[in-house]
Design a protein around this motif. Structure first.
Motif, PDB file in Angstrom:
ATOM      1  N   THR A 128       0.818  -1.212   0.000  1.00 23.69           N
ATOM      2  CA  THR A 128       0.000   0.000   0.000  1.00 23.69           C
ATOM      3  C   THR A 128       0.852   1.263   0.000  1.00 23.69           C
ATOM      4  O   THR A 128       0.319   2.354   0.051  1.00 23.69           O
ATOM      5  CB  THR A 128      -0.939   0.025   1.224  1.00 23.69           C
ATOM      6  N   GLU A 129       2.172   1.098  -0.073  1.00 24.33           N
ATOM      7  CA  GLU A 129       3.085   2.243  -0.094  1.00 24.33           C
ATOM      8  C   GLU A 129       3.275   2.748  -1.521  1.00 24.33           C
ATOM      9  O   GLU A 129       4.378   2.810  -2.041  1.00 24.33           O
ATOM     10  CB  GLU A 129       4.430   1.877   0.532  1.00 24.33           C
ATOM     11  N   VAL A 130       2.160   3.105  -2.170  1.00 23.98           N
ATOM     12  CA  VAL A 130       2.171   3.581  -3.544  1.00 23.98           C
ATOM     13  C   VAL A 130       1.831   5.062  -3.538  1.00 23.98           C
ATOM     14  O   VAL A 130       0.910   5.490  -2.857  1.00 23.98           O
ATOM     15  CB  VAL A 130       1.138   2.808  -4.397  1.00 23.98           C
ATOM     16  N   PHE A 131       2.601   5.839  -4.291  1.00 16.11           N
ATOM     17  CA  PHE A 131       2.334   7.264  -4.358  1.00 16.11           C
ATOM     18  C   PHE A 131       2.435   7.736  -5.801  1.00 16.11           C
ATOM     19  O   PHE A 131       3.071   7.099  -6.641  1.00 16.11           O
ATOM     20  CB  PHE A 131       3.277   8.055  -3.451  1.00 16.11           C
ATOM     21  N   GLU A 132       1.780   8.857  -6.082  1.00 24.30           N
ATOM     22  CA  GLU A 132       1.787   9.430  -7.420  1.00 24.30           C
ATOM     23  C   GLU A 132       3.128  10.130  -7.645  1.00 24.30           C
ATOM     24  O   GLU A 132       3.473  11.070  -6.941  1.00 24.30           O
ATOM     25  CB  GLU A 132       0.637  10.414  -7.566  1.00 24.30           C
ATOM     26  N   ALA A 133       3.886   9.660  -8.633  1.00 21.60           N
ATOM     27  CA  ALA A 133       5.204  10.236  -8.916  1.00 21.60           C
ATOM     28  C   ALA A 133       5.084  11.426  -9.853  1.00 21.60           C
ATOM     29  O   ALA A 133       5.749  12.435  -9.669  1.00 21.60           O
ATOM     30  CB  ALA A 133       6.119   9.174  -9.515  1.00 21.60           C
ATOM     31  N   THR A 134       4.265  11.315 -10.879  1.00 15.56           N
ATOM     32  CA  THR A 134       4.031  12.414 -11.817  1.00 15.56           C
ATOM     33  C   THR A 134       2.566  12.420 -12.217  1.00 15.56           C
ATOM     34  O   THR A 134       1.861  11.442 -12.060  1.00 15.56           O
ATOM     35  CB  THR A 134       4.893  12.291 -13.091  1.00 15.56           C
ATOM     36  N   GLY A 135       2.142  13.519 -12.761  1.00 12.84           N
ATOM     37  CA  GLY A 135       0.766  13.630 -13.211  1.00 12.84           C
ATOM     38  C   GLY A 135       0.602  14.875 -14.051  1.00 12.84           C
ATOM     39  O   GLY A 135       1.550  15.621 -14.274  1.00 12.84           O
ATOM     40  N   THR A 186      -0.244  14.349 -19.232  1.00  9.13           N
ATOM     41  CA  THR A 186       0.117  13.052 -19.799  1.00  9.13           C
ATOM     42  C   THR A 186      -0.464  11.878 -19.031  1.00  9.13           C
ATOM     43  O   THR A 186      -0.312  10.737 -19.446  1.00  9.13           O
ATOM     44  CB  THR A 186       1.650  12.900 -19.849  1.00  9.13           C
ATOM     45  N   GLY A 187      -1.107  12.126 -17.925  1.00  6.48           N
ATOM     46  CA  GLY A 187      -1.650  11.052 -17.097  1.00  6.48           C
ATOM     47  C   GLY A 187      -0.824  10.859 -15.845  1.00  6.48           C
ATOM     48  O   GLY A 187       0.194  11.517 -15.638  1.00  6.48           O
ATOM     49  N   ARG A 188      -1.231   9.942 -15.022  1.00  6.94           N
ATOM     50  CA  ARG A 188      -0.560   9.708 -13.745  1.00  6.94           C
ATOM     51  C   ARG A 188       0.381   8.522 -13.834  1.00  6.94           C
ATOM     52  O   ARG A 188       0.060   7.504 -14.425  1.00  6.94           O
ATOM     53  CB  ARG A 188      -1.590   9.445 -12.657  1.00  6.94           C
ATOM     54  N   LEU A 189       1.529   8.658 -13.203  1.00  7.75           N
ATOM     55  CA  LEU A 189       2.460   7.558 -13.039  1.00  7.75           C
ATOM     56  C   LEU A 189       2.691   7.369 -11.554  1.00  7.75           C
ATOM     57  O   LEU A 189       2.879   8.335 -10.817  1.00  7.75           O
ATOM     58  CB  LEU A 189       3.787   7.831 -13.745  1.00  7.75           C
ATOM     59  N   TYR A 190       2.684   6.118 -11.116  1.00  5.19           N
ATOM     60  CA  TYR A 190       2.799   5.793  -9.702  1.00  5.19           C
ATOM     61  C   TYR A 190       4.114   5.078  -9.444  1.00  5.19           C
ATOM     62  O   TYR A 190       4.693   4.462 -10.331  1.00  5.19           O
ATOM     63  CB  TYR A 190       1.635   4.901  -9.277  1.00  5.19           C
ATOM     64  N   ARG A 191       4.545   5.135  -8.187  1.00  5.50           N
ATOM     65  CA  ARG A 191       5.771   4.453  -7.761  1.00  5.50           C
ATOM     66  C   ARG A 191       5.507   3.749  -6.439  1.00  5.50           C
ATOM     67  O   ARG A 191       4.862   4.294  -5.552  1.00  5.50           O
ATOM     68  CB  ARG A 191       6.902   5.454  -7.587  1.00  5.50           C
ATOM     69  N   CYS A 192       6.028   2.538  -6.325  1.00  3.32           N
ATOM     70  CA  CYS A 192       5.911   1.748  -5.096  1.00  3.32           C
ATOM     71  C   CYS A 192       7.196   1.887  -4.297  1.00  3.32           C
ATOM     72  O   CYS A 192       8.293   1.676  -4.825  1.00  3.32           O
ATOM     73  CB  CYS A 192       5.667   0.284  -5.431  1.00  3.32           C
ATOM     74  N   ALA A 217       1.703   3.240 -14.771  1.00  2.00           N
ATOM     75  CA  ALA A 217       0.387   3.867 -14.721  1.00  2.00           C
ATOM     76  C   ALA A 217      -0.665   2.953 -14.096  1.00  2.00           C
ATOM     77  O   ALA A 217      -1.722   3.418 -13.674  1.00  2.00           O
ATOM     78  CB  ALA A 217      -0.051   4.267 -16.130  1.00  2.00           C
ATOM     79  N   LEU A 218      -0.398   1.664 -14.028  1.00  2.00           N
ATOM     80  CA  LEU A 218      -1.363   0.701 -13.513  1.00  2.00           C
ATOM     81  C   LEU A 218      -1.192   0.499 -12.016  1.00  2.00           C
ATOM     82  O   LEU A 218      -0.090   0.161 -11.553  1.00  2.00           O
ATOM     83  CB  LEU A 218      -1.201  -0.642 -14.224  1.00  2.00           C
ATOM     84  N   VAL A 219      -2.253   0.731 -11.246  1.00  2.00           N
ATOM     85  CA  VAL A 219      -2.284   0.407  -9.821  1.00  2.00           C
ATOM     86  C   VAL A 219      -3.629  -0.242  -9.520  1.00  2.00           C
ATOM     87  O   VAL A 219      -4.579  -0.102 -10.279  1.00  2.00           O
ATOM     88  CB  VAL A 219      -2.088   1.644  -8.914  1.00  2.00           C
ATOM     89  N   ILE A 220      -3.690  -0.951  -8.429  1.00  2.00           N
ATOM     90  CA  ILE A 220      -4.929  -1.594  -7.994  1.00  2.00           C
ATOM     91  C   ILE A 220      -5.565  -0.705  -6.948  1.00  2.00           C
ATOM     92  O   ILE A 220      -4.908  -0.267  -6.004  1.00  2.00           O
ATOM     93  CB  ILE A 220      -4.647  -2.993  -7.419  1.00  2.00           C
TER      94      ILE A 220
END
Length: 51
Positions: free
Chosen positions: A12-19, A22-28, A36-39
């Protein structure tokens, strides 16, 4: 409130890295996944919705 989970390690330690445009990119934080894919899970208990 919805919780984000990593698709690789299910952390659950996922955060939005960019947005932005162009859309959102996440990092764990746990496994280092970037993408871009997260649950997303709802925080509803026992499958009941609150009105």
């Amino acid at each position: 409130m919805n919780r984000l989970h990593c698709p690789v390690c299910n952390a659950t330690e996922v955060f939005e890295a960019t947005g932005g445009c162009t859309g959102r990119l996440y990092r764990c934080k746990r496994c280092g996944y970037r993408g871009a894919l997260v649950i997303e899970y709802d925080d509803e208990r026992n499958g009941h919705q609150s009105d």
